[in-house]
Design an enzyme around this catalytic site. Structure first.
Site, PDB file in Angstrom:
ATOM      1  N   GLU A  63     -29.911   7.361 -27.886  1.00 14.06           N
ATOM      2  CA  GLU A  63     -28.917   7.770 -26.570  1.00 14.06           C
ATOM      3  C   GLU A  63     -28.786   9.301 -26.817  1.00 14.06           C
ATOM      4  O   GLU A  63     -28.646  10.172 -25.867  1.00 14.06           O
ATOM      5  CB  GLU A  63     -27.606   7.269 -26.591  1.00 14.06           C
ATOM      6  CG  GLU A  63     -27.578   5.831 -26.318  1.00 14.06           C
ATOM      7  CD  GLU A  63     -27.974   5.426 -25.053  1.00 14.06           C
ATOM      8  OE1 GLU A  63     -28.837   6.197 -24.250  1.00 14.06           O
ATOM      9  OE2 GLU A  63     -27.644   4.246 -24.363  1.00 14.06           O
ATOM     10  N   HIS A 110     -25.814   2.301 -35.156  1.00 11.75           N
ATOM     11  CA  HIS A 110     -26.595   1.253 -34.129  1.00 11.75           C
ATOM     12  C   HIS A 110     -26.234   0.021 -34.733  1.00 11.75           C
ATOM     13  O   HIS A 110     -26.388  -0.007 -36.012  1.00 11.75           O
ATOM     14  CB  HIS A 110     -28.029   1.607 -34.109  1.00 11.75           C
ATOM     15  CG  HIS A 110     -28.773   0.983 -32.884  1.00 11.75           C
ATOM     16  ND1 HIS A 110     -29.077  -0.554 -33.367  1.00 11.75           N
ATOM     17  CD2 HIS A 110     -29.226   1.006 -31.572  1.00 11.75           C
ATOM     18  CE1 HIS A 110     -29.844  -0.916 -32.075  1.00 11.75           C
ATOM     19  NE2 HIS A 110     -29.714   0.276 -31.219  1.00 11.75           N
TER      20      HIS A 110
HETATM   21  N1  ACO Z   1     -19.104   7.490 -35.251  1.00 11.16           N
HETATM   22  C1  ACO Z   1     -18.013   7.350 -36.176  1.00 11.16           C
HETATM   23  N2  ACO Z   1     -17.920   6.455 -36.820  1.00 11.16           N
HETATM   24  C2  ACO Z   1     -18.811   5.278 -36.463  1.00 11.16           C
HETATM   25  C3  ACO Z   1     -19.844   5.418 -35.495  1.00 11.16           C
HETATM   26  C4  ACO Z   1     -19.923   6.504 -34.635  1.00 11.16           C
HETATM   27  N3  ACO Z   1     -20.957   6.855 -33.772  1.00 11.16           N
HETATM   28  N4  ACO Z   1     -20.549   4.185 -35.528  1.00 11.16           N
HETATM   29  C5  ACO Z   1     -20.184   3.696 -36.481  1.00 11.16           C
HETATM   30  N5  ACO Z   1     -18.813   4.209 -36.986  1.00 11.16           N
HETATM   31  C6  ACO Z   1     -18.028   3.714 -37.928  1.00 11.16           C
HETATM   32  C7  ACO Z   1     -16.902   2.533 -37.445  1.00 11.16           C
HETATM   33  O1  ACO Z   1     -15.938   3.405 -37.075  1.00 11.16           O
HETATM   34  C8  ACO Z   1     -16.881   1.855 -38.492  1.00 11.16           C
HETATM   35  O2  ACO Z   1     -15.940   2.504 -39.621  1.00 11.16           O
HETATM   36  P1  ACO Z   1     -14.892   1.442 -40.171  1.00 11.16           P
HETATM   37  O3  ACO Z   1     -15.471   0.531 -40.969  1.00 11.16           O
HETATM   38  O4  ACO Z   1     -13.967   2.578 -40.995  1.00 11.16           O
HETATM   39  O5  ACO Z   1     -13.590   1.092 -39.112  1.00 11.16           O
HETATM   40  C9  ACO Z   1     -18.181   1.834 -39.177  1.00 11.16           C
HETATM   41  O6  ACO Z   1     -18.931   2.791 -38.806  1.00 11.16           O
HETATM   42  C10 ACO Z   1     -19.018   0.467 -38.644  1.00 11.16           C
HETATM   43  O7  ACO Z   1     -18.801   0.501 -37.334  1.00 11.16           O
HETATM   44  P2  ACO Z   1     -19.134  -0.903 -36.649  1.00 11.16           P
HETATM   45  O8  ACO Z   1     -18.508  -0.676 -35.008  1.00 11.16           O
HETATM   46  O9  ACO Z   1     -19.088  -2.178 -37.216  1.00 11.16           O
HETATM   47  O10 ACO Z   1     -20.848  -0.745 -36.503  1.00 11.16           O
HETATM   48  P3  ACO Z   1     -21.848  -1.234 -35.453  1.00 11.16           P
HETATM   49  O11 ACO Z   1     -22.916  -1.551 -35.953  1.00 11.16           O
HETATM   50  O12 ACO Z   1     -21.183  -2.605 -34.637  1.00 11.16           O
HETATM   51  O13 ACO Z   1     -21.835  -0.122 -34.135  1.00 11.16           O
HETATM   52  C11 ACO Z   1     -22.398   0.812 -32.378  1.00 11.16           C
HETATM   53  C12 ACO Z   1     -22.632   0.090 -33.462  1.00 11.16           C
HETATM   54  C13 ACO Z   1     -21.373   0.318 -31.564  1.00 11.16           C
HETATM   55  C14 ACO Z   1     -23.165   1.478 -31.312  1.00 11.16           C
HETATM   56  C15 ACO Z   1     -21.377   2.339 -33.136  1.00 11.16           C
HETATM   57  O14 ACO Z   1     -22.317   2.894 -33.743  1.00 11.16           O
HETATM   58  C16 ACO Z   1     -20.821   2.906 -31.956  1.00 11.16           C
HETATM   59  O15 ACO Z   1     -19.657   2.902 -31.337  1.00 11.16           O
HETATM   60  N6  ACO Z   1     -21.589   4.250 -31.534  1.00 11.16           N
HETATM   61  C17 ACO Z   1     -21.330   5.361 -30.716  1.00 11.16           C
HETATM   62  C18 ACO Z   1     -21.598   4.799 -29.463  1.00 11.16           C
HETATM   63  C19 ACO Z   1     -23.151   5.083 -29.118  1.00 11.16           C
HETATM   64  O16 ACO Z   1     -23.696   5.854 -29.634  1.00 11.16           O
HETATM   65  N7  ACO Z   1     -23.590   3.957 -28.511  1.00 11.16           N
HETATM   66  C20 ACO Z   1     -24.953   3.927 -27.870  1.00 11.16           C
HETATM   67  C21 ACO Z   1     -25.795   2.876 -28.806  1.00 11.16           C
HETATM   68  S1  ACO Z   1     -27.456   2.694 -28.685  1.00 11.16           S
HETATM   69  C22 ACO Z   1     -27.849   1.638 -27.480  1.00 11.16           C
HETATM   70  O17 ACO Z   1     -27.228   0.763 -27.192  1.00 11.16           O
HETATM   71  C23 ACO Z   1     -28.986   1.870 -26.361  1.00 11.16           C
END
Ligand code: ACO
Length: 383
Positions: free
Chosen positions: A323, A268
């Site tokens: 989620e 998140h």
């Molecule tokens: N699975 C695997 N790796 C992840 C995940 C995940 N669910 N979430 C973050 N990471 C990793 C990224 O790949 C990244 O790795 P890297 O630095 O090696 O490239 C690192 O963690 C940071 O990721 P960011 O995208 O910068 O983190 P951010 O805080 O922007 O991401 C997000 C938030 C978009 C929700 C992300 O965690 C994600 O894509 N999750 C999966 C989708 C999801 O569950 N969405 C629902 C969100 S809740 C809502 O909106 C109501």
């Protein structure tokens, strides 16, 4: 160089591509403390709001916090929302015959677009405020779209029923149990508002142009639809299905993470610890299903996924987001995965419309700047 043109050297730099930590508004609606895993909505801890109110009461609390006058009571919202569902039913034949959508959420997007920002004096719903029309329509349209996908005809709303109960009845053509209505109420209240997320920001930007409440809701739904925001629960269930059995949990996670996939339901932008809403849903689904096999399996996948993510991404604090258990809870309520984002929207419209009220009071157009990184005319590039 003439007028207001910005020179190359004056171009402001963007702080972060996702606007992280940029404060875009003041709000009395909700506060997310991502470090503590705490969510305050309309002055309540989210766990207490669920205990104190059903969805109509939570919507009334949000609109009151947004400064709506006179402040609506829970009973007034219930009555108006019932009428709004009845009025929305009049749009169903046109919506279903349009067939201009591929998924339920796209159908809801089309359906909400049929509502007027300012209805003319002949419209059946002209005396119902836009925030309540949108809320009522979302439930009626989602139920009818889900039934249409299964080849079933729509079920008319019952204006006297509670909103959550009536939605489940319209969806299945039978009265839900009290426990089911209560579980859906817990879900709708818990997700009604959540700080300055992508869809809420979208709603506020549109409201700032004075486009109107319905337009802001439609735009916000478009933002919610994406899998990085509200579109994750369907893929969470796909993931559980794909893993299939206990023996496959470890190998499946290992392969996906090694391939750079994002595990849906984890991570998140704001929460750095477990999303408090995940716990509300975990509790609700346990009561509803008596902790059945699907719930036990989901918990095992969650534990293994967190362990694998922490090992693979040691620099990031990735935890379960709401989620994950939304998916399991709504599945237990018989809501198809294709409709989960629309059910999320059914709740979040309460928050979006409250933000529209706040933004309209601010009265100032949201108009940020961008940082130009393209080519410059030759004489300036050389300077
Ligand atoms: N699975 C695997 N790796 C992840 C995940 C995940 N669910 N979430 C973050 N990471 C990793 C990224 O790949 C990244 O790795 P890297 O630095 O090696 O490239 C690192 O963690 C940071 O990721 P960011 O995208 O910068 O983190 P951010 O805080 O922007 O991401 C997000 C938030 C978009 C929700 C992300 O965690 C994600 O894509 N999750 C999966 C989708 C999801 O569950 N969405 C629902 C969100 S809740 C809502 O909106 C109501």
């Amino acid at each position: 160089m003439s007028g207001n043109v910005t020179l190359k050297s004056e171009t402001p730099r963007v702080s972060a591509s996702g606007l992280d930590n940029v404060v875009a508004a003041e709000t009395a609606l909700s506060h997310v403390d991502g470090e503590a895993g705490r969510l305050i909505v309309a002055g309540y801890e989210v766990e207490d709001l669920v205990k104190a109110h059903d969805f109509e009461g939570a919507a009334a609390a949000l609109w009151t916090a947004a400064g709506l006058e006179p402040a609506p009571s829970e009973a007034e919202v219930r009555e108006a929302l019932g009428r709004a569902r009845e009025a929305a039913y009049g749009y169903i034949p046109a919506l279903l015959s349009s067939k201009c959508h591929r998924t339920v959420t796209e159908g809801l997007r089309s359906g909400l677009s049929m509502l007027a920002d300012e209805p003319d004096r002949h419209a059946a719903d002209r005396d119902i405020p836009a925030h309540i029309r949108a809320l009522g329509a979302a439930a009626v349209m989602t139920a009818a779209l889900v039934r249409a996908e299964a080849g079933k005809s729509p079920v008319a709303p019952d204006a006297r029923a509670g909103h959550a109960e009536d939605f489940l009845r319209m969806l299945r053509d039978e009265t839900p149990s009290d426990a089911e209505a209560e579980a859906l109420n817990a879900y709708l209240v818990t997700v009604a508002d959540h700080g300055m997320n992508a869809s809420t920001f979208t709603a506020r930007v549109i409201a700032s142009t004075r486009a109107g409440t319905i337009s802001a809701v439609v735009g916000a739904l478009c933002a919610l639809k994406g899998p990085l925001h509200g579109g994750a629960p369907g893929p969470v269930l796909d993931m559980l299905d794909e893993i299939g059995d206990r023996e496959n949990i470890g190998p499946w996670l290992e392969k996906e993470i090694a391939g750079g996939a994002r595990l849906m339901g984890f991570g998140h932008r704001v929460y750095r610890v477990r999303d408090p809403r995940a716990d509300v849903f975990n509790k609700a689904v346990t009561i509803l299903t008596n902790g059945n096999e699907r719930v036990r399996f989901a918990r095992e996948v969650e534990t293994a996924a967190l362990k694998a993510l922490r090992a693979a991404k040691p620099g990031h604090r990735i935890d379960t987001n709401m989620e994950y258990y939304t998916a399991v809870l709504l599945e237990a309520l018989g809501i198809p995965r294709d409709a989960v984002t629309s059910v999320f929207a059914m709740a979040r419209i309460a928050g979006w419309t409250a933000h529209v009220m706040e933004q309209e009071r601010v009265g100032r157009l949201i108009r940020p700047q961008s940082s130009y990184v393209g080519d410059w005319p030759e004489d300036e590039a050389a300077a």
